[in-house]
Design a protein around this motif. Structure first.
Motif, PDB file in Angstrom:
ATOM      1  N   ALA A 366       0.845  -1.101   0.101  1.00 26.37           N
ATOM      2  CA  ALA A 366      -0.111  -0.086  -0.052  1.00 26.37           C
ATOM      3  C   ALA A 366       0.923   1.351   0.167  1.00 26.37           C
ATOM      4  CB  ALA A 366      -0.583  -0.075   1.349  1.00 26.37           C
ATOM      5  N   ALA A 367       2.090   1.068   0.783  1.00 28.14           N
ATOM      6  CA  ALA A 367       2.783   2.622   0.645  1.00 28.14           C
ATOM      7  C   ALA A 367       3.442   2.470  -0.559  1.00 28.14           C
ATOM      8  CB  ALA A 367       4.093   1.927   1.858  1.00 28.14           C
ATOM      9  N   MET A 368       3.805   1.590  -1.447  1.00 29.55           N
ATOM     10  CA  MET A 368       4.343   1.560  -2.558  1.00 29.55           C
ATOM     11  C   MET A 368       3.359   2.191  -3.633  1.00 29.55           C
ATOM     12  SD  MET A 368       6.755  -1.819  -2.567  1.00 29.55           S
ATOM     13  CE  MET A 368       7.490  -1.265  -4.264  1.00 29.55           C
ATOM     14  N   GLY A 369       2.147   1.639  -3.337  1.00 32.93           N
ATOM     15  CA  GLY A 369       0.951   2.102  -4.354  1.00 32.93           C
ATOM     16  C   GLY A 369       0.662   3.482  -4.173  1.00 32.93           C
ATOM     17  N   ALA A 370       0.686   3.922  -2.845  1.00 33.56           N
ATOM     18  CA  ALA A 370       0.372   5.316  -2.613  1.00 33.56           C
ATOM     19  C   ALA A 370       1.760   6.196  -3.207  1.00 33.56           C
ATOM     20  CB  ALA A 370       0.481   5.825  -1.097  1.00 33.56           C
ATOM     21  N   ARG A 371       2.742   5.802  -3.377  1.00 36.41           N
ATOM     22  CA  ARG A 371       3.900   6.580  -3.872  1.00 36.41           C
ATOM     23  C   ARG A 371       3.918   6.553  -5.438  1.00 36.41           C
ATOM     24  NH1 ARG A 371       9.301   4.042  -1.814  1.00 36.41           N
ATOM     25  NH2 ARG A 371       8.854   2.497  -3.275  1.00 36.41           N
ATOM     26  N   ALA A 372       3.218   5.399  -5.884  1.00 37.75           N
ATOM     27  CA  ALA A 372       3.150   5.371  -7.449  1.00 37.75           C
ATOM     28  C   ALA A 372       1.734   6.361  -7.888  1.00 37.75           C
ATOM     29  CB  ALA A 372       2.838   3.875  -7.866  1.00 37.75           C
ATOM     30  N   LEU A 373       0.851   6.140  -7.099  1.00 40.21           N
ATOM     31  CA  LEU A 373      -0.524   6.912  -7.562  1.00 40.21           C
ATOM     32  C   LEU A 373      -0.523   8.353  -7.178  1.00 40.21           C
ATOM     33  CD1 LEU A 373      -3.133   4.279  -6.436  1.00 40.21           C
ATOM     34  CD2 LEU A 373      -2.679   4.589  -8.738  1.00 40.21           C
ATOM     35  N   GLY A 374      -0.058   8.590  -5.893  1.00 41.34           N
ATOM     36  CA  GLY A 374       0.158   9.790  -5.569  1.00 41.34           C
ATOM     37  C   GLY A 374      -1.113  10.546  -5.364  1.00 41.34           C
ATOM     38  N   GLY A 375      -0.947  12.024  -4.950  1.00 44.83           N
ATOM     39  CA  GLY A 375      -2.230  12.674  -4.478  1.00 44.83           C
ATOM     40  C   GLY A 375      -3.282  11.972  -3.563  1.00 44.83           C
ATOM     41  N   GLU A 376      -4.413  12.558  -3.623  1.00 43.92           N
ATOM     42  CA  GLU A 376      -5.383  11.927  -2.782  1.00 43.92           C
ATOM     43  C   GLU A 376      -5.862  10.508  -2.925  1.00 43.92           C
ATOM     44  OE1 GLU A 376      -8.888  14.328  -3.819  1.00 43.92           O
ATOM     45  OE2 GLU A 376      -8.516  15.880  -2.322  1.00 43.92           O
ATOM     46  N   ILE A 377      -5.645   9.837  -4.122  1.00 43.02           N
ATOM     47  CA  ILE A 377      -5.852   8.708  -4.215  1.00 43.02           C
ATOM     48  C   ILE A 377      -4.804   7.696  -3.322  1.00 43.02           C
ATOM     49  CG2 ILE A 377      -6.062   6.828  -6.148  1.00 43.02           C
ATOM     50  CD1 ILE A 377      -6.938   8.532  -7.945  1.00 43.02           C
ATOM     51  N   GLY A 378      -3.442   8.209  -3.281  1.00 45.20           N
ATOM     52  CA  GLY A 378      -2.630   7.638  -2.658  1.00 45.20           C
ATOM     53  C   GLY A 378      -2.731   7.577  -1.225  1.00 45.20           C
ATOM     54  N   ILE A 379      -2.949   8.696  -0.839  1.00 48.44           N
ATOM     55  CA  ILE A 379      -3.269   8.773   0.555  1.00 48.44           C
ATOM     56  C   ILE A 379      -4.676   7.834   0.979  1.00 48.44           C
ATOM     57  CG2 ILE A 379      -4.316  10.636   2.347  1.00 48.44           C
ATOM     58  CD1 ILE A 379      -2.510  12.605   0.935  1.00 48.44           C
ATOM     59  N   ALA A 380      -5.711   8.105   0.231  1.00 50.41           N
ATOM     60  CA  ALA A 380      -6.811   7.237   0.395  1.00 50.41           C
ATOM     61  C   ALA A 380      -6.398   5.740   0.573  1.00 50.41           C
ATOM     62  CB  ALA A 380      -7.984   7.579  -0.593  1.00 50.41           C
ATOM     63  N   LEU A 381      -5.798   5.243  -0.431  1.00 49.88           N
ATOM     64  CA  LEU A 381      -5.437   3.772  -0.367  1.00 49.88           C
ATOM     65  C   LEU A 381      -4.599   3.363   0.787  1.00 49.88           C
ATOM     66  CD1 LEU A 381      -5.099   1.334  -2.205  1.00 49.88           C
ATOM     67  CD2 LEU A 381      -3.030   1.912  -2.849  1.00 49.88           C
ATOM     68  N   GLU A 382      -3.637   4.438   1.267  1.00 49.77           N
ATOM     69  CA  GLU A 382      -2.858   4.029   2.356  1.00 49.77           C
ATOM     70  C   GLU A 382      -3.534   4.162   3.677  1.00 49.77           C
ATOM     71  OE1 GLU A 382       1.761   4.589   3.587  1.00 49.77           O
ATOM     72  OE2 GLU A 382       0.865   6.276   2.622  1.00 49.77           O
ATOM     73  N   THR A 383      -4.468   5.123   3.744  1.00 45.57           N
ATOM     74  CA  THR A 383      -5.380   5.101   5.066  1.00 45.57           C
ATOM     75  C   THR A 383      -6.591   4.059   5.058  1.00 45.57           C
ATOM     76  OG1 THR A 383      -5.456   7.493   4.728  1.00 45.57           O
ATOM     77  CG2 THR A 383      -7.051   6.658   6.058  1.00 45.57           C
ATOM     78  N   VAL A 384      -7.028   3.539   4.153  1.00 44.50           N
ATOM     79  CA  VAL A 384      -7.936   2.296   4.230  1.00 44.50           C
ATOM     80  C   VAL A 384      -7.290   1.152   4.698  1.00 44.50           C
ATOM     81  CG1 VAL A 384      -9.210   0.946   2.830  1.00 44.50           C
ATOM     82  CG2 VAL A 384      -9.583   3.312   2.448  1.00 44.50           C
ATOM     83  N   ILE A 385      -6.001   0.763   4.001  1.00 43.65           N
ATOM     84  CA  ILE A 385      -5.353  -0.261   4.486  1.00 43.65           C
ATOM     85  C   ILE A 385      -4.627  -0.290   5.754  1.00 43.65           C
ATOM     86  CG2 ILE A 385      -3.122  -1.722   3.834  1.00 43.65           C
ATOM     87  CD1 ILE A 385      -5.391  -2.229   1.872  1.00 43.65           C
ATOM     88  N   LEU A 386      -4.008   0.766   6.202  1.00 44.97           N
ATOM     89  CA  LEU A 386      -3.888   0.973   7.646  1.00 44.97           C
ATOM     90  C   LEU A 386      -5.017   0.665   8.608  1.00 44.97           C
ATOM     91  CD1 LEU A 386      -1.180   4.069   7.502  1.00 44.97           C
ATOM     92  CD2 LEU A 386      -0.764   1.392   8.019  1.00 44.97           C
ATOM     93  N   ALA A 387      -5.862   1.561   8.583  1.00 41.87           N
ATOM     94  CA  ALA A 387      -7.220   1.473   9.340  1.00 41.87           C
ATOM     95  C   ALA A 387      -7.669  -0.067   9.524  1.00 41.87           C
ATOM     96  CB  ALA A 387      -8.277   2.202   8.698  1.00 41.87           C
ATOM     97  N   SER A 388      -7.901  -0.735   8.324  1.00 38.42           N
ATOM     98  CA  SER A 388      -8.543  -2.125   8.412  1.00 38.42           C
ATOM     99  C   SER A 388      -7.294  -3.068   8.775  1.00 38.42           C
ATOM    100  CB  SER A 388      -8.530  -2.618   6.820  1.00 38.42           C
ATOM    101  OG  SER A 388      -7.631  -2.390   6.152  1.00 38.42           O
ATOM    102  N   ALA A 389      -5.874  -2.634   8.645  1.00 36.75           N
ATOM    103  CA  ALA A 389      -4.972  -3.332   9.564  1.00 36.75           C
ATOM    104  C   ALA A 389      -5.168  -3.437  10.808  1.00 36.75           C
ATOM    105  CB  ALA A 389      -3.681  -3.117   8.778  1.00 36.75           C
ATOM    106  N   ILE A 390      -5.536  -2.293  11.282  1.00 35.44           N
ATOM    107  CA  ILE A 390      -5.532  -2.401  12.725  1.00 35.44           C
ATOM    108  C   ILE A 390      -6.436  -3.275  13.311  1.00 35.44           C
ATOM    109  CG2 ILE A 390      -6.281  -0.952  14.994  1.00 35.44           C
ATOM    110  CD1 ILE A 390      -4.937   1.618  13.444  1.00 35.44           C
TER     111      ILE A 390
END
Length: 484
Positions: A366-390
């Motif tokens: 997800a961190a690599m995906g956020a880096r590749a996508l960038g912007g709001e989409i990258g932040i949203a992807l990492e946020t969803v994965i981190l929240a669900s990971a908890i």
């Protein structure tokens, strides 16, 4: 008080800022494990919560430039996790039930990805590129949480063997799916049309990484003859893993599959599992820094708001639905795959429960995906994965332990631990209390072999330290005599 602390951090020299920030991350990560240990939660949960605590939305102790400068940690963490996963791909084990395990893996990983894509794109009407990447990440399962649960319980048997192989193969499927998904998502984001190259190039690049990783594994074996000292073996392995990560970063390719290939080739041609134990004992501080650093980026404001570029729903709703629907997909896929593979009833009924954890591989991807996508989409992807990971790290290990217990892979019943017929015979009749005492004594004799799951890793590291000490004693004696 916090304002004065922030001013002090801003005035410190850059080197001091970096060192103190790393110390802060390590300390808070460790301190949080004291709390999660009381709640019987895994360490990954503690690291994620520690990152949120010291992040910009709570104490704000880590400067943003330090966080940005630690991007490389996702690649290093992914390399360590995937290399040690390669230990479970021994040819002798894969020959026994490899095709059946592959069938189960394709079913459960495929089902999880399909239901998440249907949910995100067709039900929630989220952006297509975001939905594709999110569905690819749904296939991944956390190997660390599963392995820790197995070691803590001392579980063994067909169910455990099947579970370990499925978890290992899971991450290969997830990486291949992620490679294709991120290429398609980037093409969609840039306005380019999706072509055959968008699908074939990730497959070819991952095939190249797979071959290169195998060559690195062979090279690792050549650099480690039996006479090589254990401390130098650790240095060589870390150097090769870092070099491989650097090559992958140069071409913007994930190192996961190649490092897994490196570990697989090395274990099959050397049979040396002590190196994996050394790395497992060496890696916790690095993994701690990675998980803490990842959750420092956790955007609480984004979690409770919608991101217009992907959809209108708040991300907390997306995260909760992702959490629940992925579990259903994993369970249904594992159940179906086990039936097709001809597995017994308890395997097909319980395997899906053990595949719930998701943190170890999904977060770096997800961190690599956020880096590749960038912007709001990258932040949203990492946020969803981190929240669900908890959430996954809270309920996942408990579900895995439950599945191991009901599958008969381990037991906490006294008669199962030490059967009555195994007690030594006696001429004198024994009371129930005396029988109980004898059984407790037998259990105590077995505890060191099963309860301390990290003992082998610690022994491997202790051996390296002792060997280094013995090797340097003549030098120290010589220096001491010169002083005289």
């Amino acid at each position: 008080m916090l304002d004065k602390l922030h001013e002090l951090l801003a005035q410190m020299p850059p080197v001091a800022t970096v060192i103190i920030s790393i110390a802060c991350m390590l300390f808070f990560g460790f301190a949080m494990t004291r709390l999660t240990k009381l709640l019987k939660l895994p360490n990954v949960t503690a690291y994620i919560l520690a990152g949120i605590l010291i992040g910009p939305y709570c104490l704000d102790l880590i400067p943003s430039n330090v966080v940005q400068g630690m991007d490389f940690l996702s690649d290093i963490a992914l390399a360590l996790i995937s290399f040690t996963t390669g230990e479970f791909f021994k040819i002798s084990i894969l020959k026994k039930n490899g095709p059946r395990v592959a069938l189960i893996t394709l079913c459960e990983a495929g089902a999880a990805s399909v239901v998440i894509f249907v949910l995100s794109y067709f039900v929630l009407n989220l952006q297509l590129g975001f939905s594709i990447v999110l569905s690819a990440l749904a296939a991944a399962t956390a190997p660390a949480s599963t392995m820790m649960t197995i070691r803590q319980t001392g579980a063994k048997g067909d169910f455990v063997n099947t579970l370990l192989q499925v978890v290992a193969l899971d991450n290969i499927v997830a990486l291949l799916a992620y490679g294709i998904a991120i290429s398609v998502a980037v093409s969609l984001g840039s306005g380019e049309s999706i072509s055959a190259n968008s699908v074939l190039m990730p497959l070819l690049s991952n095939l190249g990484v797979l071959i290169l990783g195998g060559l690195f594994g062979l090279f690792m074996k050549l650099l480690m003859p039996k006479k090589r000292s254990t401390d130098n073996r650790l240095i060589i392995s870390i150097a090769l893993l870092f070099a491989f990560c650097g090559i992958c970063a140069l071409f913007d390719i994930s190192p996961l599959l190649g490092c897994m290939s490196m570990g697989t080739v090395y274990i099959n041609i050397s049979g040396d599992d002590k190196l994996f134990k050394q790395l497992n004992y060496f890696s916790p501080p690095i993994l701690l820094l990675f998980f803490v650093r990842s959750s420092v980026n956790f955007r609480l404001d984004t979690l409770f708001s919608s991101v217009g570029s992907i959809g209108t729903l708040p991300l907390i709703v997306v995260g909760l639905l992702y959490f629940g629907v992925r579990i259903l997909g994993k369970y249904a896929g594992a159940f179906t795959g086990s039936i097709l593979a001809g597995k017994e009833k308890r395997v097909r009924n319980l395997l899906g429960l053990a595949l719930i954890p998701q943190a170890g591989v999904a977060i770096p991807l997800a961190a690599m995906g956020a880096r590749a996508l960038g912007g709001e989409i990258g932040i949203a992807l990492e946020t969803v994965i981190l929240a669900s990971a908890i959430l996954y790290e809270i309920v996942g290990p408990a579900c895995a332990k439950l599945s191991l217990y009901y599958s008969g892979s381990y037991s906490d019943k006294l008669e199962d631990l030490v059967p009555e017929e195994e007690l030594p015979p006696s001429d004198q009749p024994r009371t129930e209390v005396e029988l109980l005492i004898e059984r407790i004594q037998k259990i105590q004799e077995q505890i060191p072999a099963t309860a301390t799951f990290n003992e082998e890793n610690e022994e491997a590291f202790d051996e390296a330290a002792e060997e280094h000490y013995i090797a340097t004693r003549p030098t120290m004696r010589h220096l001491h005599s010169n002083k005289k």
